[in-house]
Scaffold this active site. Structure first.
Site, PDB file in Angstrom:
ATOM      1  N   ARG A  44       9.914 -11.426 -17.446  1.00  0.00           N
ATOM      2  CA  ARG A  44       9.795 -10.237 -15.979  1.00  0.00           C
ATOM      3  C   ARG A  44       8.232 -10.081 -15.863  1.00  0.00           C
ATOM      4  O   ARG A  44       8.645  -9.076 -16.700  1.00  0.00           O
ATOM      5  CB  ARG A  44      10.699  -9.470 -15.279  1.00  0.00           C
ATOM      6  CG  ARG A  44      12.231  -9.609 -14.929  1.00  0.00           C
ATOM      7  CD  ARG A  44      12.265 -10.851 -13.847  1.00  0.00           C
ATOM      8  NE  ARG A  44      13.400 -11.532 -13.463  1.00  0.00           N
ATOM      9  CZ  ARG A  44      13.670 -12.402 -13.871  1.00  0.00           C
ATOM     10  NH1 ARG A  44      13.078 -13.302 -14.654  1.00  0.00           N
ATOM     11  NH2 ARG A  44      15.054 -12.985 -13.245  1.00  0.00           N
ATOM     12  N   ARG A  68     -11.252  -9.920   2.820  1.00  0.00           N
ATOM     13  CA  ARG A  68     -10.049  -9.365   1.331  1.00  0.00           C
ATOM     14  C   ARG A  68      -9.707 -10.765   0.570  1.00  0.00           C
ATOM     15  O   ARG A  68      -9.413 -11.562   1.371  1.00  0.00           O
ATOM     16  CB  ARG A  68      -8.216  -9.175   2.054  1.00  0.00           C
ATOM     17  CG  ARG A  68      -8.167  -8.282   2.899  1.00  0.00           C
ATOM     18  CD  ARG A  68      -8.662  -6.485   1.488  1.00  0.00           C
ATOM     19  NE  ARG A  68      -8.787  -5.082   2.272  1.00  0.00           N
ATOM     20  CZ  ARG A  68      -8.316  -4.291   1.399  1.00  0.00           C
ATOM     21  NH1 ARG A  68      -9.249  -4.650  -0.270  1.00  0.00           N
ATOM     22  NH2 ARG A  68      -8.321  -3.013   1.901  1.00  0.00           N
ATOM     23  N   ALA A 110      -6.543   3.320   4.640  1.00  0.00           N
ATOM     24  CA  ALA A 110      -5.853   2.666   3.395  1.00  0.00           C
ATOM     25  C   ALA A 110      -6.622   3.288   1.509  1.00  0.00           C
ATOM     26  O   ALA A 110      -7.326   2.839   1.725  1.00  0.00           O
ATOM     27  CB  ALA A 110      -4.602   1.619   3.004  1.00  0.00           C
ATOM     28  N   LEU A 121      -5.609   4.037  -2.849  1.00  0.00           N
ATOM     29  CA  LEU A 121      -5.390   4.036  -3.786  1.00  0.00           C
ATOM     30  C   LEU A 121      -5.152   5.813  -4.048  1.00  0.00           C
ATOM     31  O   LEU A 121      -5.833   6.572  -3.902  1.00  0.00           O
ATOM     32  CB  LEU A 121      -5.801   3.718  -5.242  1.00  0.00           C
ATOM     33  CG  LEU A 121      -6.088   2.091  -4.889  1.00  0.00           C
ATOM     34  CD1 LEU A 121      -7.256   1.425  -6.019  1.00  0.00           C
ATOM     35  CD2 LEU A 121      -5.000   1.612  -4.600  1.00  0.00           C
ATOM     36  N   GLU A 171      -9.190   9.460   2.093  1.00  0.00           N
ATOM     37  CA  GLU A 171      -9.061   7.834   2.481  1.00  0.00           C
ATOM     38  C   GLU A 171      -9.758   7.564   3.909  1.00  0.00           C
ATOM     39  O   GLU A 171     -10.243   7.017   4.187  1.00  0.00           O
ATOM     40  CB  GLU A 171      -7.919   7.202   2.570  1.00  0.00           C
ATOM     41  CG  GLU A 171      -7.717   6.863   1.128  1.00  0.00           C
ATOM     42  CD  GLU A 171      -8.916   6.243   0.076  1.00  0.00           C
ATOM     43  OE1 GLU A 171      -9.458   5.746   1.119  1.00  0.00           O
ATOM     44  OE2 GLU A 171      -8.563   6.946  -0.590  1.00  0.00           O
ATOM     45  N   GLU A 193     -13.173   6.417   5.177  1.00  0.00           N
ATOM     46  CA  GLU A 193     -13.122   4.594   6.072  1.00  0.00           C
ATOM     47  C   GLU A 193     -13.900   4.793   7.470  1.00  0.00           C
ATOM     48  O   GLU A 193     -14.536   4.300   8.036  1.00  0.00           O
ATOM     49  CB  GLU A 193     -12.520   3.808   5.443  1.00  0.00           C
ATOM     50  CG  GLU A 193     -11.519   4.159   3.573  1.00  0.00           C
ATOM     51  CD  GLU A 193     -10.557   2.862   3.662  1.00  0.00           C
ATOM     52  OE1 GLU A 193     -10.183   2.496   4.953  1.00  0.00           O
ATOM     53  OE2 GLU A 193     -10.329   2.355   3.199  1.00  0.00           O
ATOM     54  N   PRO A 218       8.313  -5.509  -3.830  1.00  0.00           N
ATOM     55  CA  PRO A 218       8.852  -5.499  -5.040  1.00  0.00           C
ATOM     56  C   PRO A 218       9.704  -6.309  -6.491  1.00  0.00           C
ATOM     57  O   PRO A 218       9.703  -6.272  -7.318  1.00  0.00           O
ATOM     58  CB  PRO A 218       9.922  -4.852  -4.266  1.00  0.00           C
ATOM     59  CG  PRO A 218      10.443  -5.707  -3.232  1.00  0.00           C
ATOM     60  CD  PRO A 218       8.550  -5.286  -3.131  1.00  0.00           C
ATOM     61  N   GLY A 219       9.050  -7.633  -5.594  1.00  0.00           N
ATOM     62  CA  GLY A 219      10.055  -8.893  -6.742  1.00  0.00           C
ATOM     63  C   GLY A 219       8.578  -8.639  -7.864  1.00  0.00           C
ATOM     64  O   GLY A 219       8.848  -9.829  -8.429  1.00  0.00           O
ATOM     65  N   GLU A 235       4.088  -1.613  -6.632  1.00  0.00           N
ATOM     66  CA  GLU A 235       3.475  -0.335  -5.687  1.00  0.00           C
ATOM     67  C   GLU A 235       4.100   0.383  -4.653  1.00  0.00           C
ATOM     68  O   GLU A 235       5.032  -0.311  -4.366  1.00  0.00           O
ATOM     69  CB  GLU A 235       2.142  -2.065  -4.524  1.00  0.00           C
ATOM     70  CG  GLU A 235       1.573  -0.451  -4.361  1.00  0.00           C
ATOM     71  CD  GLU A 235       0.029  -1.157  -3.039  1.00  0.00           C
ATOM     72  OE1 GLU A 235      -0.340  -0.860  -2.579  1.00  0.00           O
ATOM     73  OE2 GLU A 235      -0.117  -2.799  -3.069  1.00  0.00           O
ATOM     74  N   GLU A 251     -16.685  -3.324   1.317  1.00  0.00           N
ATOM     75  CA  GLU A 251     -16.657  -2.157   2.666  1.00  0.00           C
ATOM     76  C   GLU A 251     -18.185  -1.594   3.138  1.00  0.00           C
ATOM     77  O   GLU A 251     -18.164  -0.622   4.406  1.00  0.00           O
ATOM     78  CB  GLU A 251     -16.675  -0.578   1.909  1.00  0.00           C
ATOM     79  CG  GLU A 251     -15.058  -0.427   1.122  1.00  0.00           C
ATOM     80  CD  GLU A 251     -15.158   1.109   0.393  1.00  0.00           C
ATOM     81  OE1 GLU A 251     -15.678   1.213  -0.254  1.00  0.00           O
ATOM     82  OE2 GLU A 251     -13.445   1.233   0.353  1.00  0.00           O
TER      83      GLU A 251
END
Length: 208
Positions: free
Chosen positions: A41, A68, A80, A82, A97, A101, A119-120, A124, A148
Site C-alpha cells: 500500500r 490549485r 485553511a 497545514l 490561518e 488569509e 483515506p484510501g 491527511e 496566494e
C-alpha cells in the site's frame, strides 16, 4: 450497533519512504491482510490541516478563490492551512490561518467536524472549525507568495454555497463538508451544541 469509526492497525511486514517532499512524503507499507496474504500500500503522509468556516452576522461565509494546480482549477475555498508543528494546537493554527488569509479574527469558535480527506491514499486529517463574531484585524498583512498572491476574497450567503455544492459548481472538500455540516447542525441540535473549540482530536493529538 453504534455507527462510529474505530482505531485499528494491521501488521506491517516492511515499510519504505521512497519520496520525501517539503511538507509531505510517500510511504510504502507491506500490510498483512485478514487471509494472511501481504499487500503493498502506497500513501501520502500528511501533517494534518485545519479549515475555518467563518460566518458573519449576515449569514455569509468568508471564502477564498485560489488556483490549485493538481486539479487545474481556480477553486472557491474556506481559509485553511497545514499544522506546521507536530502536536500543534489546531485552534491556534486555525486562528492563524484566518488572520493570514482573510485578515479577520473571531470571538466564538466551535468544532464543526473532523474528516479524513482521502483515506484510501493519504492519511491527511482535517479539523473544520466554525468561527463567529468576526471582525477585521488591524496591522500589516502577511507576505503572500506563489498562488496566494492571486487570491480573491468574498462573503457569500450560506444558501448560495449550498446551491453551488449540490449543483456541482463548488468542489473544495473543506468548503463542501463545512457548509453542509453547518446546515445539518442547524437542523439538528443547533450550533450551540457543537463541540468546544479544544475538543480532543485523536487523529492529531495536541496539548491545550
Amino acid at each position: 450497533m453504534t455507527i462510529r469509526d474505530t482505531p485499528e492497525e494491521w501488521e506491517i511486514r516492511a515499510t519504505d519512504t521512497p519520496f520525501v517532499g517539503n511538507k509531505t512524503s510517500v510511504r510504502t507499507d507491506d500490510v498483512v491482510m485478514p487471509d494472511g496474504s501481504v499487500a503493498r500500500r502506497d500513501y501520502q503522509v500528511h501533517p494534518g490541516s485545519v479549515a475555518v468556516l467563518a460566518l458573519d452576522d449576515e449569514d455569509r461565509v468568508l471564502v477564498i478563490r485560489q488556483y490549485r494546480h493538481p486539479v487545474r482549477q481556480r477553486l472557491w475555498e474556506i481559509p485553511a492551512g497545514l499544522l506546521d508543528v507536530p502536536g500543534e494546537n489546531p485552534l491556534h493554527a486555525a486562528q492563524r490561518e484566518l488572520y493570514e488569509e482573510a485578515h479577520v479574527k473571531a470571538e466564538d469558535w466551535r468544532v464543526l467536524t473532523d474528516v479524513y480527506t482521502t483515506p484510501g491514499g493519504c492519511d491527511e486529517a482535517v479539523r473544520i472549525f466554525l468561527a463567529r463574531g468576526l471582525s477585521e484585524v488591524e496591522g500589516a498583512r502577511f507576505a503572500a507568495e506563489h498562488e496566494e498572491t492571486d487570491m480573491e476574497l468574498a462573503r457569500v450567503p450560506v444558501d448560495e454555497l449550498v446551491r453551488g455544492v449540490l449543483a456541482g459548481e463548488l468542489h473544495n472538500n473543506c468548503l463542501v463538508v463545512g457548509v453542509l455540516s453547518l446546515v445539518a447542525a442547524r437542523q439538528g441540535d443547533g450550533l450551540e451544541a457543537l463541540r468546544p473549540a479544544e475538543a480532543p482530536w485523536p487523529a492529531r493529538p495536541f496539548e491545550s
